[in-house]
Design a protein around this motif. Structure first.
Motif, short mmCIF file in Angstrom:
data_model
loop_
_atom_site.label_atom_id
_atom_site.label_comp_id
_atom_site.label_asym_id
_atom_site.label_seq_id
_atom_site.Cartn_x
_atom_site.Cartn_y
_atom_site.Cartn_z
N THR A 192 16.41 -8.99 0.39
CA THR A 192 15.07 -9.23 0.92
C THR A 192 14.06 -8.31 0.23
OG1 THR A 192 15.25 -7.59 2.71
CG2 THR A 192 16.06 -9.83 3.16
N TYR A 193 12.86 -8.84 0.03
CA TYR A 193 11.73 -8.08 -0.52
C TYR A 193 10.55 -8.26 0.44
CZ TYR A 193 14.54 -8.69 -4.78
OH TYR A 193 15.56 -8.74 -5.68
N THR A 194 9.95 -7.17 0.87
CA THR A 194 8.81 -7.24 1.79
C THR A 194 7.69 -6.35 1.28
OG1 THR A 194 9.69 -5.46 3.19
CG2 THR A 194 10.28 -7.72 3.80
N TRP A 195 6.46 -6.78 1.55
CA TRP A 195 5.28 -5.98 1.21
C TRP A 195 4.12 -6.44 2.09
CZ3 TRP A 195 7.22 -9.96 -1.63
CH2 TRP A 195 6.36 -11.01 -1.94
N ASN A 196 3.16 -5.55 2.28
CA ASN A 196 2.00 -5.87 3.12
C ASN A 196 0.89 -6.51 2.29
OD1 ASN A 196 1.90 -3.07 2.07
ND2 ASN A 196 -0.14 -3.02 3.02
N SER A 213 0.21 0.98 0.88
CA SER A 213 1.01 -0.14 0.42
C SER A 213 2.48 0.23 0.57
CB SER A 213 0.69 -0.48 -1.04
OG SER A 213 1.55 -1.50 -1.51
N VAL A 214 3.23 -0.64 1.26
CA VAL A 214 4.66 -0.39 1.50
C VAL A 214 5.44 -1.58 0.95
CG1 VAL A 214 6.45 0.06 3.22
CG2 VAL A 214 4.14 0.93 3.58
N GLU A 215 6.32 -1.28 0.01
CA GLU A 215 7.21 -2.29 -0.55
C GLU A 215 8.65 -1.90 -0.22
OE1 GLU A 215 6.49 -2.93 -4.68
OE2 GLU A 215 4.30 -2.68 -4.46
N GLU A 216 9.41 -2.89 0.23
CA GLU A 216 10.77 -2.61 0.67
C GLU A 216 11.74 -3.62 0.06
OE1 GLU A 216 13.32 -2.21 4.87
OE2 GLU A 216 11.37 -3.23 4.81
N TRP A 266 9.05 1.89 -1.35
CA TRP A 266 8.05 2.58 -2.16
C TRP A 266 6.75 2.57 -1.38
CZ3 TRP A 266 11.69 -0.79 -3.72
CH2 TRP A 266 12.58 -0.38 -4.73
N ILE A 267 6.21 3.75 -1.12
CA ILE A 267 5.00 3.90 -0.29
C ILE A 267 3.92 4.56 -1.12
CG2 ILE A 267 4.06 4.88 1.84
CD1 ILE A 267 6.99 4.96 2.86
N SER A 268 2.75 3.93 -1.21
CA SER A 268 1.65 4.46 -2.02
C SER A 268 0.33 4.30 -1.28
CB SER A 268 1.58 3.73 -3.37
OG SER A 268 1.37 2.34 -3.17
N SER A 269 -0.67 5.03 -1.74
CA SER A 269 -2.01 4.98 -1.16
C SER A 269 -3.04 5.17 -2.27
CB SER A 269 -2.19 6.05 -0.08
OG SER A 269 -3.52 6.07 0.38
N SER A 270 -4.19 4.47 -2.12
CA SER A 270 -5.25 4.56 -3.13
C SER A 270 -6.47 5.30 -2.61
CB SER A 270 -5.66 3.15 -3.58
OG SER A 270 -4.56 2.47 -4.14
N PHE A 322 2.74 10.53 5.76
CA PHE A 322 2.72 9.88 7.07
C PHE A 322 3.40 8.52 7.00
CE2 PHE A 322 0.61 6.65 9.66
CZ PHE A 322 0.91 7.12 10.93
N GLY A 323 3.13 7.77 5.94
CA GLY A 323 3.74 6.45 5.81
C GLY A 323 5.25 6.52 5.71
N LEU A 324 5.77 7.54 5.01
CA LEU A 324 7.21 7.69 4.89
C LEU A 324 7.84 8.01 6.24
CD1 LEU A 324 9.73 7.87 3.13
CD2 LEU A 324 9.17 10.28 2.68
N ALA A 325 7.20 8.90 7.01
CA ALA A 325 7.73 9.22 8.34
C ALA A 325 7.69 8.01 9.26
CB ALA A 325 6.93 10.39 8.94
N ARG A 326 6.60 7.26 9.20
CA ARG A 326 6.50 6.04 10.03
C ARG A 326 7.53 5.00 9.60
NH1 ARG A 326 2.40 3.58 12.94
NH2 ARG A 326 1.99 5.70 13.70
#
Length: 244
Positions: free
Chosen positions: A95-99, A107-110, A131-135, A146-150
């Motif tokens: 499975t591949y998921t992203w927002n 942005s969270v990709e799994e 993979w968690i990133s922010s712009s 914060f995104g990684l902990a969540r």
């Protein structure tokens, strides 16, 4: 640079059961933040792989420091795309998921791989990567933390939700087996009652009543054979149907 997360889990259930539970894991009491799920696309390829795309809508409580990044009229819900590849030959589900929205903030990709275990057929190996990133300039690092902990918190709930779906499936299998046993016992009891009734007809009771004698002579054999052949379905045209 995006935050990277990787984990491996051994699920104590067969791959077939895990895949079935995967499609039925929502709703569950551990994933109340998942509001909706819809199948957008589904196809079976020439090599017998099942390709699916689903759209999910989720919500999560935001910390107070995130309020300035969300104007008053902006939706707090997040739309998630989930692509999946089910390979029954190699017995794997990927499975591949992203927002789709709020990607500037986070942005969270799994990527998840559910693989049948060759060494232990009763277990399934799950490898999860994210993979968690922010712009957001100047705040990307704390937002990623914060995104990684969540993400870790949500994935723990997701595993509990999958286990919940697995327990429901196992309960359905057990219930189906119990139902078959009860049906077989009920049929045996009905057969025993019919044999007792036949015995009573051919003893003293049969000589005392003309109606019973007529029933026994003209319908008894037909009804008993009909009962055996139709698995306890009543013969509507026979008066003896009221006795079984």
């Amino acid at each position: 640079m995006a935050k990277y997360f990787c984990s491996s889990t051994e699920i104590k259930s067969t791959w077939d059961h895990v895949v079935s539970a995967f499609w039925q894991r929502y709703p569950n009491p551990f994933s109340t933040h998942v509001l909706t799920e819809d199948v957008v696309y589904r196809e079976v390829t020439a090599d017998c792989r099942l390709l699916s795309r689903r759209l999910l809508m989720k919500t999560n409580r935001l910390p107070r420091w995130a309020d300035p990044f969300f104007p008053g009229g902006m939706s707090r819900c997040v739309y998630i795309v989930e692509d999946s590849i089910l390979d029954p030959v190699n017995r794997s589900l990927t499975t591949y998921t992203w927002n789709l929205n709020h990607t500037t903030l986070m942005s969270v990709e799994e990527r998840c791989v559910f693989q049948d275990s060759a060494e232990q057929p009763t277990t399934t190996q799950l490898k999860r990567e994210a993979w968690i990133s922010s712009s957001i300039y100047g705040f990307s690092k704390p937002i990623q933390e914060f995104g990684l902990a969540r993400f870790k918190s949500n994935q723990a709930k997701a595993m509990k939700g999958l286990e919940y779906a697995l327990s429901n499936l196992q309960g359905m299998f057990t219930s189906h087996g119990n139902t078959r046993v009860l049906q077989r016992q009920r049929k045996q009891e009905n057969n025993r009652e019919i044999r007792q009734f036949i015995y009573s007809l051919f003893t003293g009771n049969m000589r005392n009543t003309k109606v019973r004698s007529e029933l026994a002579c003209s319908h008894l054999k037909h009804c008993f054979l009909h009962y055996q052949q139709s698995n306890a379905q009543r013969c509507q045209r026979c008066p003896m149907s009221r006795f079984y």
